[in-house]
Motif scaffolding. Structure first.
Motif, PDB file in Angstrom:
ATOM      1  N   ALA A  62       2.044  -3.080  -4.165  1.00  0.00           N
ATOM      2  CA  ALA A  62       2.227  -1.704  -4.601  1.00  0.00           C
ATOM      3  C   ALA A  62       2.097  -0.779  -3.406  1.00  0.00           C
ATOM      4  N   ILE A  63       2.769   0.363  -3.494  1.00  0.00           N
ATOM      5  CA  ILE A  63       2.734   1.345  -2.426  1.00  0.00           C
ATOM      6  C   ILE A  63       2.595   2.730  -3.032  1.00  0.00           C
ATOM      7  N   ALA A  64       1.812   3.580  -2.369  1.00  0.00           N
ATOM      8  CA  ALA A  64       1.574   4.930  -2.867  1.00  0.00           C
ATOM      9  C   ALA A  64       2.828   5.783  -2.756  1.00  0.00           C
ATOM     10  N   TRP A  65       2.836   6.882  -3.512  1.00  0.00           N
ATOM     11  CA  TRP A  65       3.971   7.799  -3.468  1.00  0.00           C
ATOM     12  C   TRP A  65       4.223   8.300  -2.045  1.00  0.00           C
ATOM     13  N   SER A  66       3.173   8.519  -1.285  1.00  0.00           N
ATOM     14  CA  SER A  66       3.297   9.019   0.077  1.00  0.00           C
ATOM     15  C   SER A  66       3.868   7.978   1.048  1.00  0.00           C
TER      16      SER A  66
END
Length: 123
Positions: free
Chosen positions: A50-54
């Protein structure tokens, strides 16, 4: 509502690499984290990455942490999964998803799911 569409799956040999893509269709996603999950026949769905919106703050499941890399482009909310050193155990349907945070996605909770793309790794 949001629709997520995966692409890039296929049949490869052990040790090969593959890159999956996930693109949003319909309305753009809000500031959600995005991630990848996989499910093999007869097995539970498994968190992959998973990766953050930023674009900062990625998380990986232990089986892939040293082999897979998640990244994203802000435009069109596109997320990628670069898979290296593939193993037969990586064979599964891979699903793109969007959720509230990387931590929440790591618990397999998501607000949107893609239809999946098949990855098959032969020995």
């Amino acid at each position: 509502q949001v629709q997520l569409v995966e692409s890039g799956g296929g049949l490869v040999q052990a040790g090969d690499s593959l890159r999956l893509s996930c693109a949003a269709s319909g309305r753009p996603l809000p500031s959600y984290a995005m991630g990848w999950f996989r499910q093999a026949p007869g097995k539970e769905r498994e968190f992959v990455a998973a990766i953050a919106w930023s674009g900062l703050g990625a998380k990986y499941g232990d089986p892939v942490k040293d082999r897979f890399t998640i990244s994203r482009a802000m435009a069109n909310s596109t997320v990628y999964l670069q898979m290296n050193s593939l193993k037969p155990a990586d064979t599964a349907v891979y699903y793109c998803a969007a959720g509230r945070s990387t931590t929440i996605l790591a618990t397999k909770v998501a607000d949107y799911w893609g239809q999946g793309t098949q990855v098959t790794v032969s020995s």
